[in-house]
Write a protein that holds these residues in place. Structure first.
Motif, short mmCIF file in Angstrom:
data_model
loop_
_atom_site.label_atom_id
_atom_site.label_comp_id
_atom_site.label_asym_id
_atom_site.label_seq_id
_atom_site.Cartn_x
_atom_site.Cartn_y
_atom_site.Cartn_z
N LEU A 10 -14.63 -63.89 -98.09
CA LEU A 10 -13.75 -63.61 -96.97
C LEU A 10 -13.76 -64.75 -95.98
O LEU A 10 -12.73 -65.10 -95.39
CB LEU A 10 -14.19 -62.31 -96.28
N GLY A 11 -14.92 -65.39 -95.80
CA GLY A 11 -14.99 -66.52 -94.88
C GLY A 11 -14.17 -67.68 -95.35
O GLY A 11 -13.47 -68.34 -94.58
N CYS A 12 -14.22 -67.95 -96.67
CA CYS A 12 -13.47 -69.08 -97.22
C CYS A 12 -11.98 -68.86 -97.16
O CYS A 12 -11.20 -69.81 -97.22
CB CYS A 12 -13.90 -69.34 -98.67
N SER A 13 -11.56 -67.61 -97.07
CA SER A 13 -10.13 -67.31 -97.13
C SER A 13 -9.45 -67.40 -95.77
O SER A 13 -8.26 -67.18 -95.65
CB SER A 13 -9.91 -65.90 -97.70
N ILE A 14 -10.19 -67.71 -94.71
CA ILE A 14 -9.60 -67.72 -93.38
C ILE A 14 -9.72 -69.10 -92.75
O ILE A 14 -9.80 -69.24 -91.54
CB ILE A 14 -10.27 -66.64 -92.48
N PHE A 15 -9.78 -70.13 -93.60
CA PHE A 15 -9.98 -71.46 -93.06
C PHE A 15 -8.71 -72.03 -92.43
O PHE A 15 -8.76 -72.93 -91.62
CB PHE A 15 -10.50 -72.42 -94.14
N ALA A 16 -7.54 -71.48 -92.80
CA ALA A 16 -6.30 -72.01 -92.24
C ALA A 16 -6.11 -71.47 -90.83
O ALA A 16 -6.50 -70.36 -90.51
CB ALA A 16 -5.11 -71.62 -93.10
N SER A 17 -5.50 -72.26 -89.97
CA SER A 17 -5.30 -71.83 -88.59
C SER A 17 -4.26 -70.73 -88.52
O SER A 17 -3.20 -70.82 -89.13
CB SER A 17 -4.83 -73.01 -87.72
N SER A 63 7.11 -70.05 -89.97
CA SER A 63 8.32 -69.84 -89.17
C SER A 63 9.47 -69.47 -90.09
O SER A 63 9.51 -69.86 -91.25
CB SER A 63 8.66 -71.10 -88.38
N GLY A 64 10.42 -68.68 -89.57
CA GLY A 64 11.57 -68.30 -90.37
C GLY A 64 12.00 -66.86 -90.13
O GLY A 64 11.47 -66.17 -89.24
N ASN A 65 12.98 -66.41 -90.91
CA ASN A 65 13.53 -65.05 -90.80
C ASN A 65 13.03 -64.21 -91.96
O ASN A 65 13.17 -64.60 -93.12
CB ASN A 65 15.05 -65.09 -90.81
N PHE A 66 12.44 -63.04 -91.65
CA PHE A 66 11.84 -62.20 -92.68
C PHE A 66 12.18 -60.74 -92.42
O PHE A 66 12.91 -60.40 -91.49
CB PHE A 66 10.31 -62.40 -92.72
N ARG A 67 11.64 -59.88 -93.26
CA ARG A 67 11.85 -58.44 -93.14
C ARG A 67 10.50 -57.75 -93.29
O ARG A 67 9.74 -58.06 -94.21
CB ARG A 67 12.83 -57.96 -94.21
N ILE A 68 10.20 -56.82 -92.39
CA ILE A 68 8.95 -56.07 -92.44
C ILE A 68 9.26 -54.62 -92.83
O ILE A 68 10.22 -54.03 -92.33
CB ILE A 68 8.17 -56.15 -91.10
N VAL A 69 8.45 -54.07 -93.74
CA VAL A 69 8.72 -52.75 -94.31
C VAL A 69 7.55 -51.82 -94.01
O VAL A 69 6.39 -52.17 -94.26
CB VAL A 69 8.96 -52.84 -95.83
N TYR A 299 -3.24 -66.97 -103.15
CA TYR A 299 -3.56 -67.61 -101.87
C TYR A 299 -2.26 -67.82 -101.11
O TYR A 299 -1.21 -68.15 -101.68
CB TYR A 299 -4.24 -68.97 -102.08
N SER A 300 -2.31 -67.64 -99.79
CA SER A 300 -1.13 -67.88 -98.96
C SER A 300 -1.56 -68.41 -97.60
O SER A 300 -2.63 -68.07 -97.10
CB SER A 300 -0.32 -66.59 -98.78
N ASN A 301 -0.73 -69.27 -97.02
CA ASN A 301 -0.92 -69.72 -95.65
C ASN A 301 0.46 -69.85 -95.00
O ASN A 301 1.44 -69.32 -95.52
CB ASN A 301 -1.73 -71.02 -95.59
N SER A 302 0.55 -70.55 -93.90
CA SER A 302 1.81 -70.61 -93.17
C SER A 302 2.84 -71.51 -93.82
O SER A 302 3.98 -71.57 -93.38
CB SER A 302 1.56 -71.09 -91.73
N ASN A 303 2.46 -72.22 -94.91
CA ASN A 303 3.39 -73.13 -95.56
C ASN A 303 3.80 -72.69 -96.96
O ASN A 303 4.92 -72.97 -97.39
CB ASN A 303 2.78 -74.54 -95.64
N PHE A 304 2.90 -72.01 -97.66
CA PHE A 304 3.23 -71.61 -99.02
C PHE A 304 2.37 -70.43 -99.46
O PHE A 304 1.35 -70.10 -98.85
CB PHE A 304 3.04 -72.79 -100.00
N ALA A 305 2.80 -69.79 -100.57
CA ALA A 305 2.03 -68.72 -101.21
C ALA A 305 2.05 -68.98 -102.70
O ALA A 305 3.06 -69.40 -103.27
CB ALA A 305 2.64 -67.36 -100.90
#
Length: 735
Positions: A10-17, A63-69, A299-305
């Protein structure tokens, strides 16, 4: 040690800002918080649940336009658009109670809309709901969906049929990539195990716009089991027992998830003896064993998944040739038998730009099929290797317009190493480009698209000209333009109308182009035709739905015209005492549909009454009936739900009556099939004993042990009935 490993993961998975956030509270109309609500952002492959105070959050968003369900059983699903343009966005939502099923996000269509927003009517079923029907295989479960049937060889081999079309005319997707497993063969099953599969989506009708060749009849799209919720780990154990085949199904899975890095794995084992018919006799050598392993890393971050998945499936099954002969409880297949090893590797990637995104799916499928006649030396061995790709660019939204452009392709090789050959060594290359656009206003949607495809098939010469097993080299090119147009509207608040027109195509397969030999199991000498052209179809679909708080009604109708439909026909000659059949073409029409109701009377909120009817008719242009057309079917169910108690929650009991009508319209090479009625019952729920919580499911199928024969059973020509009474007990633990 386990706690240390989880903390490290879990620690390694939160390294991105975590710069961009979405936070909020989910509550009901009385402003009370709702916990355990499923909240997802489908475009980002992110999912979480609300806590005991109804709070939730997502971090590290692009950043961008998305949809939350927002979805939760007993409440109406809500889908809200939002834009990520600041560090923290707050989205609070109030859910309204409803008796309807949850509105699902449809992955198999172009824009991943909720079903209520989708232009196409897509059947969505969770694998859990199919398993609760007590079926022993995935294809048996699929065959309970209106409009879907199966061509079966005992209990081990099942091939999907959608509205009368099967084989290469039905495309299968798993892990986001196109499956290839020599599906032209009659003795080939689906090649998938239900362990590690979350749900299935069924597109009925041509889907060539999205998937290219072979989607002329429809698509089965299997969604993998979801990763765990953020910052959780879970161990799952599932065990089933099947009385008829003395069969067992054991499955063990593990999930470990952080905020951005996620892992899952599952292994399962199936073992079944010969199945019993109604009088207690066993159908010799219908036994089979199956080992299945699935694993995924995301894996996902603010740039890619990105998500990598791997599936290994090993199937060993007997081929029934003697009918009801030696009686045995053994689960080890006898000769003749078949061994199939299938491996699927997929890499699904999404790159996010400011107002657009790029999806790129890569797949590699290795299918190794061996057949054994009387020894452990394979007389037939085919190795099919397939590399495919699917790249889609979602353009920035322009007002209410959404659009996608994309390309798909495939490179496939078939190699033989046994004494016998069904098809020659060959190479197939596909390339396609497409574009589609979606316009939505109020509760109306229009969607349109066009596509161009090119397929090249080259094969090698094998054998001596004039002899059985001789294959002349071919170098064929097939091309096709296709298009689709769909419209969805709400005629009234409770009435939805969908109208779709679409074209599709299928290039001839290698067996149809090159066959030259006796087809085992049918005792006919088949000769291919290298001059075959594309099958090209045009289908119109109409869907009408009505629903109020206590009643639902749906009616689906379709008309499907196919130019150059490929089939086999006797030419009046004999070779070595076997009738000779040629592959030929003629125009054909299929028409029919499905209709059903769901009644939920008030104040009997625990009672559900459902009924559905399905029908399909298939004719050649000269009026002859098409083969492998399922009989009409009427399915009725009475389901009760139990109020929760301290020890038993989410309980249910179901009574199902399935009436299959007489098939009076067989093809030239078939016989009529009598009608039959099957009665099935089921019971289940969640049991709590102290700190131990588990789910239990008990089913009894064909409870009256009815002797019957399905029109689509390959054992029908030998007069062998389908499976008799089968009691299924399943237990599921989450640890």
């Amino acid at each position: 040690m386990k706690s240390f490993f989880i903390a490290l993961f879990l620690g390694c998975s939160i390294f991105a800002s975590a710069q961009n956030k979405v936070v909020g509270v989910v509550s009901d109309k009385q402003n009370f918080p709702i916990s355990a609500v499923n909240i997802s952002i489908p475009e980002l492959h992110k999912e979480t649940i609300s806590d005991e105070n109804g709070k939730y959050f997502f971090s590290n968003l692009p950043s961008g336009n998305f949809r939350i369900v927002f979805s939760f059983i007993g409440y109406e699903t809500q889908s809200k658009p939002f834009s990520v343009n600041q560090k923290e966005i707050r989205i609070d939502v109030t859910l309204e109670e409803t008796i309807h099923q949850m509105d699902e996000v449809i992955v198999s269509t172009a824009f991943n809309k909720l079903q209520s927003q989708n232009v196409m009517k897509v059947e969505h079923q969770s694998v859990k709901s199919l398993q609760q029907k007590g079926t022993s295989t995935l294809i048996e479960g699929l065959a309970t969906i209106p409009g879907v049937s199966q061509i079966s060889t005992g209990t081990s081999i099942g091939k999907p049929v959608i509205r009368g079309l099967s084989g290469n005319r039905v495309l299968v997707y798993s892990q986001g990539v196109r499956m290839e497993n020599q599906q032209f063969g009659e003795e080939h099953g689906l090649g998938l195990n239900d362990a590690g599969v979350e749900s299935v989506e069924v597109i009925k009708g041509p889907a060539s716009l999205l998937y290219g060749s072979d989607a002329i009849g429809g698509v089965l799209y299997f969604n993998p089991e979801k990763f765990g919720k953020p910052n959780t780990s879970q161990l799952n154990f599932n065990q089933k027992y099947f009385s008829n085949t003395n069969g067992t199904n054991t499955s063990l899975g593990y999930k470990l998830s952080g905020e951005d890095l996620k892992f899952s794995t599952r292994i399962s084992n199936n073992r079944h003896a010969d199945y019993k018919i109604a009088d207690g006799d066993k159908v010799t050598n219908t036994r089979y064993n199956e080992l299945d392993f699935k694993s995924g890393l995301g894996y996902s971050n603010s740039n890619f998944a990105t998500t990598f998945r791997y599936n290994y499936n090993k199937l060993s099954l007997g081929i029934p040739e003697e009918g009801i002969a030696e009686q045995s409880n053994s689960k080890k297949p006898e000769f003749p038998s078949q061994g199939v090893i299938s491996q699927i590797l997929s890499l699904n990637n999404t790159i996010f730009f400011k107002n657009s995104k790029l999806d790129a799916d890569l797949g590699y499928i290795n299918n190794d099929r061996s057949e054994y006649e009387d020894s452990d030396v394979a007389i037939l061995q085919m190795k099919l290797k397939t590399l495919n790709y699917n790249v889609k660019y979602y353009l920035p939204k322009f007002g209410k317009f959404e659009s996608i452009i994309g390309t798909q392709g495939m490179h496939q090789t078939n190699k033989n190493s046994g004494e016998e050959l069904l098809i020659p060594d060959a190479t197939t290359t596909d390339f396609g480009v497409f574009g589609t656009i979606n316009y939505e206003w109020n509760k109306n949607v229009i969607q349109a698209g066009v596509r161009f495809d090119n397929r090249n098939i080259t094969s090698e010469t094998n054998g001596t000209e004039g002899d059985e097993g001789y294959f002349a080299a071919i170098d064929k090119k097939f091309q096709s333009f296709n298009s689709s147009l769909g419209f969805k509207t709400n005629l009234k608040e409770n009435v939805i109308l969908r109208l779709n027109v679409a074209s599709g195509f299928r290039a001839p397969n290698l067996a149809e182009l090159t066959s030259n030999g006796v087809h085992e199991g049918s005792n006919r000498y088949e000769i291919g035709n290298s001059n075959l052209e594309n099958e090209q179809n045009f289908q119109t679909d109409l869907n009408l739905e009505y629903r109020n708080p206590h009643f639902e009604l749906f009616v689906n109708g379709f008309y499907n015209h196919i130019n150059n439909y490929i089939f086999i026909s006797p030419n009046g000659t004999l070779i070595d005492g076997n009738d000779v059949y040629d592959y030929v073409q003629a125009n054909a029409n299929l028409f029919g549909g499905e209709a059903g109701i769901h009644f939920h009377p008030h104040p009997l909120d625990w009672l559900h009454v459902t009924s559905s009817f399905e029908s399909v008719t298939g004719k050649r242009q000269n009026g002859d009936n098409l083969p492998l057309i399922p009989a009409n079917r009427w399915n009725n169910a009475l389901k009760t739900e139990f109020k929760s108690s301290k020890y038993f929650k989410d309980g249910f009991a179901v009574l199902n009556v399935e009436y299959t009508l007489r098939q009076n319209n067989p093809s030239q090479f078939e016989t009529m099939t009598n009608d039959y009625t099957l009665l099935n019952i089921g019971f289940g729920g969640k049991v709590t004993l102290g700190k131990t919580i588990f789910e239990i499911n008990l089913n009894a199928n064909n409870i009256f042990d009815r002797n019957y024969v399905s029109h689509l059973s390959r054992l029908k020509t030998d007069g062998i009935p389908n499976i008799g009474r089968n009691i299924v007990l399943g237990i599921n633990f989450n640890i």
